[in-house]
Scaffold this active site. Structure first.
Site, mmCIF file in Angstrom:
data_model
loop_
_atom_site.group_PDB
_atom_site.id
_atom_site.type_symbol
_atom_site.label_atom_id
_atom_site.label_comp_id
_atom_site.label_asym_id
_atom_site.label_seq_id
_atom_site.Cartn_x
_atom_site.Cartn_y
_atom_site.Cartn_z
ATOM 1 N N ALA A 17 0.854 -1.187 0.000
ATOM 2 C CA ALA A 17 0.000 0.000 0.000
ATOM 3 C C ALA A 17 0.888 1.233 0.000
ATOM 4 O O ALA A 17 2.030 1.213 0.468
ATOM 5 C CB ALA A 17 -0.926 0.013 1.222
ATOM 6 N N LYS A 42 6.928 -0.523 7.268
ATOM 7 C CA LYS A 42 6.109 0.676 7.095
ATOM 8 C C LYS A 42 7.043 1.881 7.138
ATOM 9 O O LYS A 42 7.590 2.228 8.190
ATOM 10 C CB LYS A 42 5.062 0.755 8.209
ATOM 11 C CG LYS A 42 4.160 1.983 8.145
ATOM 12 C CD LYS A 42 3.107 1.901 9.239
ATOM 13 C CE LYS A 42 2.166 3.098 9.203
ATOM 14 N NZ LYS A 42 1.108 2.988 10.224
ATOM 15 N N ASP A 147 -9.492 5.095 15.669
ATOM 16 C CA ASP A 147 -9.542 4.830 14.229
ATOM 17 C C ASP A 147 -9.833 3.359 13.963
ATOM 18 O O ASP A 147 -9.218 2.737 13.088
ATOM 19 C CB ASP A 147 -8.215 5.245 13.589
ATOM 20 C CG ASP A 147 -8.317 5.387 12.070
ATOM 21 O OD1 ASP A 147 -9.446 5.538 11.567
ATOM 22 O OD2 ASP A 147 -7.271 5.339 11.395
#
Length: 402
Positions: A17, A42, A147
């Site tokens: 992603a 990440k 979230d």
């Protein structure tokens, strides 16, 4: 960047992603004697390195995740900086995220209500752990995730449920920090108090689990507006929508309705109480364990994905946290929202042109005491004048014979 490529001790194999804040890669960590471990890297986006606010959020996420150790929470192995790029090394989950499962089931059949309740209960267990965290001195950290949404819930092909992406989590131990200043999170999964910039707390995460469970049971989002502003209004002032789904136990629907109360005080007391209510529903239906059912379902979702799709192997992203821009889940399918906005602007422009023409027309400018000739009468008068002129013309002389 061509893949695979070397990033410090890691070999980046596949981009999973790319978001505004970070890029996510599947990577391999190698060691002596043939040691290999698949992980997720990440990396903070290069465009964000100079932004102190996002850098602080990235570091906060790494520090917080380093203290987490629970079967329903994604693990972090390392935080560091390579070539002036901050990164996190995260646990690799071979499976899918909950959003992918929802999308597949939207084309097939709804999730079994008991399995949906089991997934929600696993999330609640993870939240109980997070909300109850304490520091080394025994002081409550009072962490709120803020979230919880389907893209941040990871499902393994072995039936595990893990909550990830703590990029905008917050400690509410300091009461001054409980009021939302910047609205962040995915719009369709915000609690009313977040949208209204009011106090947040564990009940905010309880509400998010209710939103997810409603969508699992009905195959439609609870906040179903087509455009961003409409969803924001629904999030601020939610109205209960009955599920009308055969097979959903009444006790389960009642539990979801309680979790989705607009007033946080009217929701389940905490994530533990929400988990207990779900357990009562689950125990009424004997059958295969939730983990067994979920493992089979995740493998089916993976089989539905294209062979070259990285979505078979997933990791949470930090895409589009600020609600000033709609995220993937708030955009209407097939561009309907875009065309609605264009049509609305064209309608406004057309009305403005018509109004201007009417304002500047002679009929409006004529003195009010002058009698205006009706259009039909005026047309008849003009026609009579033309006919009389034709009849009054002298006849055309005939040509003389040769």
């Amino acid at each position: 960047m061509s893949l695979p490529t070397v990033f410090g001790p890691y070999r980046l194999e596949e981009r999973l992603a790319a978001g505004g804040m970070a890029d996510i890669h599947r990577a391999t960590l190698s060691g002596p004697a043939g040691f290999k471990k698949t992980v997720v890297i990440k990396k903070m986006a290069a465009s964000m390195e100079a932004d102190k606010r996002f850098r602080k959020m990235f570091l906060h996420e790494g520090r917080l995740m380093a203290s987490l150790n629970h079967r329903n929470v994604l693990s972090v192995y390392e935080m560091g900086e390579i070539d002036q790029q901050l990164f996190l090394c995260l646990q690799w989950i071979d499976g899918c995220d909950l959003q992918q499962l929802i999308e597949v089931q939207a084309r097939t059949e709804p999730c079994d209500p008991i399995l949906a309740a089991w997934i929600a209960r696993e999330l609640c267990h993870g939240l109980v752990y997070i909300h109850g965290l304490r520091d080394h001195q025994g002081q409550a950290l009072a962490i709120v995730h803020r979230d919880v949404n389907p893209q941040n819930v990871l499902l393994s092909r072995h039936g595990d449920v893990k909550l990830g992406d703590f990029g905008i989590s917050r400690s509410i131990a300091n009461q001054d920090a409980t009021v939302e200043t910047t609205l962040m999170g995915k719009v369709r999964y915000l609690a009313p108090e977040q949208v209204k910039r009011e106090l947040v707390g564990p009940a905010t995460d309880v509400y998010a689990v209710g939103l997810i469970l409603y969508e699992l049971l009905t195959r439609r989002p609870y906040l179903d507006g087509l455009i961003h502003d409409e969803v924001l209004h629904q999030a601020a002032h939610p109205r209960w929508q009955a599920m009308n789904m055969p097979g959903v136990p009444a006790a389960l629907e009642a539990g979801v309705q309680k979790a989705l109360a607009e007033n946080p005080l009217h929701r389940h007391a905490d994530a533990g109480a929400w988990a207990d209510a779900l357990t009562q529903v689950i125990e009424t239906a004997p059958g295969p364990s939730g983990q067994e059912q979920l493992a089979q379902l995740v493998q089916e979702v993976q089989a539905c994905a294209p062979a070259d799709s990285s979505r078979q192997n997933t990791a949470p992203t930090n895409k589009n946290h600020t609600v000033m821009m709609p995220d993937r889940s708030t955009r209407p399918r097939s561009g309907a929202g875009k065309w609605l906005k264009i049509a609305a602007w064209l309608a406004v422009l057309l009305l403005a042109i018509v109004g201007l023409v009417l304002y500047r027309s002679p009929a409006r400018l004529a003195p009010p005491l002058i009698k205006q000739t009706p259009p039909v009468a005026a047309s008849s008068a003009v026609l009579r004048e033309v006919m009389e002129a034709i009849e009054a013309r002298p006849p055309k002389p005939e040509p003389k014979p040769k």
